[in-house]
Design an enzyme around this catalytic site. Structure first.
Site, PDB file in Angstrom:
ATOM      1  N   LYS A  39      -6.916  -1.459 -26.359  1.00 31.66           N
ATOM      2  CA  LYS A  39      -7.100  -1.765 -24.934  1.00 31.66           C
ATOM      3  C   LYS A  39      -8.092  -0.806 -24.278  1.00 31.66           C
ATOM      4  CE  LYS A  39      -3.107   1.097 -24.205  1.00 31.66           C
ATOM      5  NZ  LYS A  39      -1.668   1.064 -24.490  1.00 31.66           N
ATOM      6  N   ARG A 133       8.879   0.352 -17.947  1.00 35.33           N
ATOM      7  CA  ARG A 133       7.533  -0.109 -17.639  1.00 35.33           C
ATOM      8  C   ARG A 133       7.557  -1.607 -17.925  1.00 35.33           C
ATOM      9  NH1 ARG A 133       2.505   2.952 -20.451  1.00 35.33           N
ATOM     10  NH2 ARG A 133       3.040   1.513 -22.102  1.00 35.33           N
ATOM     11  N   TYR A 249     -23.014  22.621  -5.327  1.00 31.80           N
ATOM     12  CA  TYR A 249     -22.281  22.241  -4.117  1.00 31.80           C
ATOM     13  C   TYR A 249     -21.401  23.391  -3.644  1.00 31.80           C
ATOM     14  CZ  TYR A 249     -23.216  17.172  -4.676  1.00 31.80           C
ATOM     15  OH  TYR A 249     -23.781  15.929  -4.765  1.00 31.80           O
ATOM     16  N   MET A 297     -22.339  16.204  -8.389  1.00 33.31           N
ATOM     17  CA  MET A 297     -22.699  14.796  -8.562  1.00 33.31           C
ATOM     18  C   MET A 297     -23.117  14.484  -9.999  1.00 33.31           C
ATOM     19  SD  MET A 297     -22.465  11.949  -7.082  1.00 33.31           S
ATOM     20  CE  MET A 297     -22.933  10.326  -7.597  1.00 33.31           C
TER      21      MET A 297
HETATM   22  C1  LIG Z   1      -1.127   1.904 -25.344  1.00 35.66           C
HETATM   23  C2  LIG Z   1       0.003   1.475 -26.163  1.00 35.66           C
HETATM   24  C3  LIG Z   1       0.172   1.958 -27.464  1.00 35.66           C
HETATM   25  C4  LIG Z   1      -0.651   3.094 -28.026  1.00 35.66           C
HETATM   26  O1  LIG Z   1      -0.113   4.300 -27.533  1.00 35.66           O
HETATM   27  P1  LIG Z   1      -0.774   5.732 -27.863  1.00 35.66           P
HETATM   28  O2  LIG Z   1       0.123   6.686 -27.166  1.00 35.66           O
HETATM   29  O3  LIG Z   1      -2.140   5.701 -27.282  1.00 35.66           O
HETATM   30  O4  LIG Z   1      -0.790   5.884 -29.338  1.00 35.66           O
HETATM   31  C5  LIG Z   1       1.170   1.407 -28.227  1.00 35.66           C
HETATM   32  N1  LIG Z   1       1.981   0.441 -27.731  1.00 35.66           N
HETATM   33  C6  LIG Z   1       1.871  -0.019 -26.465  1.00 35.66           C
HETATM   34  C7  LIG Z   1       2.802  -1.055 -25.985  1.00 35.66           C
HETATM   35  C8  LIG Z   1       0.890   0.492 -25.642  1.00 35.66           C
HETATM   36  O5  LIG Z   1       0.787   0.054 -24.387  1.00 35.66           O
END
Ligand SMILES: *Cc1c(COP(=O)(O)O)cnc(C)c1O
Length: 347
Positions: A39, A133, A249, A297
């Site tokens: 992702k 989550r 800055y 920047m």
């Molecule tokens: C992002 C994610 C992972 C990978 O987790 P890492 O901590 O980056 O290894 C695995 N399973 C789910 C459901 C995730 O959202």
């Protein structure tokens, strides 16, 4: 349009290290096979760069978050090997799953209904075992909608696998309780850090993300994982400053001697946030080149005392070994990867 001249910043991806990391995590997963969380553009390192490497190393299961990520990933791997973690929120998502071939991860009874109403078929199912989550809650495991799903991978996600937390064993226990309640082909619990928690956590498939790209979420992985991402930028101007002169800055650095400094072409939009400025340094080979004042920047200014031979056009490196960079900046290793900006990658 004329072709643009060579850029003054670049991100080098060590493809061998990426392949090595997947193989190492697959090996550490024991009899389970390692998938790959890809992702967010492979955690910011680029789908088109990373996916062919992960595929050729042997990864067979790929995880994205959004439906919008499927098309690009499917340029490199079989769409049926792509699972979409955010699942089908509505009929349009479910229809797109069917049309694209990507597999929805069902996260709620609402999503189960969306998927079944659109015709059903193979899917993955996320059970929430304590992170609160995504995922159906444990009390929903016996629901009739869940019983109608054709579950390929039954999964859950660890909240604190990068720590020695009592939550790890608690989540493992909860996941084990749910497994016999829902028919499934494969079970999957561990992310990168979860792999290092040992065989109890491996089940049939692990889902590393961070560690593929060089993250070291637990000490046990330190020797197994290699750095993958190497950001570099060019010095675009040098100048001499005198005692009392200030830099950047808000003039937070004041020279106490004559100095030769270099202006380096990297800044906020590239993911180099102000947290790099506090006693941070860029590198040239083994030479540390302290960052003077604030990142301003699109630029940082560095002290060239340790490498007086450097001048305009020379490249310097951002020290991006992730555990060290996280300690220095206060950013997480996830943030350090995903914050890297677009200009770096066109280099
Ligand atoms: C992002 C994610 C992972 C990978 O987790 P890492 O901590 O980056 O290894 C695995 N399973 C789910 C459901 C995730 O959202």
């Amino acid at each position: 349009m004329a072709e643009a001249p060579p850029p003054s910043l670049r991100l080098t991806i060590d493809r061998d290290a990426l392949a090595h990391n997947w193989r190492a995590l697959d090996r550490l997963s024991g009899r389970a096979s390692a998938g790959a969380a890809v992702k967010a553009d492979c955690y910011g390192l680029g789908f088109d760069t990373c996916l062919p490497v992960l595929r050729d190393a042997g990864a067979k299961d790929f995880f994205v978050a959004h439906w919008s990520e499927v098309a690009t990933v499917a340029r490199h791997v079989d769409p049926r090997s792509i699972a979409v973690l955010h699942g089908p929120a509505n009929r349009a998502d479910a229809d797109y799953a069917r049309a694209s071939g990507a597999v929805p991860v069902i996260n709620s009874l609402h999503q189960a209904k969306q998927w079944l109403d659109s015709g059903g078929g193979p899917c993955d199912l996320m059970v929430d075992s304590g992170i609160n989550r995504l995922g159906i809650s444990l009390s929903e495991a016996g629901d009739l909608l869940v019983a109608q799903l054709d579950v390929r991978v039954l999964m859950s996600h660890l909240a604190s696998s990068d720590e020695d937390s009592a939550l790890n064993a608690w989540q493992l226990g909860a996941f084990r309780e749910v497994l016999p309640m829902i028919a499934h082909k494969r079970a999957s619990l561990a992310n990168s850090a979860g792999i290092a928690l040992g065989p109890d956590y491996h089940f049939d498939m692990t889902r590393p993300g961070l560690a593929l790209y060089g993250g070291v979420p637990r000490g046990e992985l330190e020797n197994a994982i290699r750095q993958v991402a190497y950001p570099e930028a060019a010095i675009i101007q040098t100048r001499s400053i005198a005692p009392g002169d200030t830099v950047g800055y808000n003039a937070t650095f004041t020279a106490d001697r004559d100095m030769r400094v270099g202006v380096v072409s990297i800044g906020y939009a590239d993911g180099i946030l102000r947290c790099w400025g506090n006693s941070g340094a860029l590198k040239h080979g083994e030479h540390a080149l302290p960052i003077l004042g604030k990142v301003s920047m699109d630029m940082v200014v560095i002290d060239l005392s340790a490498a007086p031979e450097l001048s305009e056009g020379d490249w310097v490196q951002l020290p991006y070994r992730l555990p060290d960079a996280a300690q220095h900046t206060g950013l997480s290793q996830y943030e350090l990867l995903t914050v890297l900006g677009r200009r770096l990658k066109s280099g």
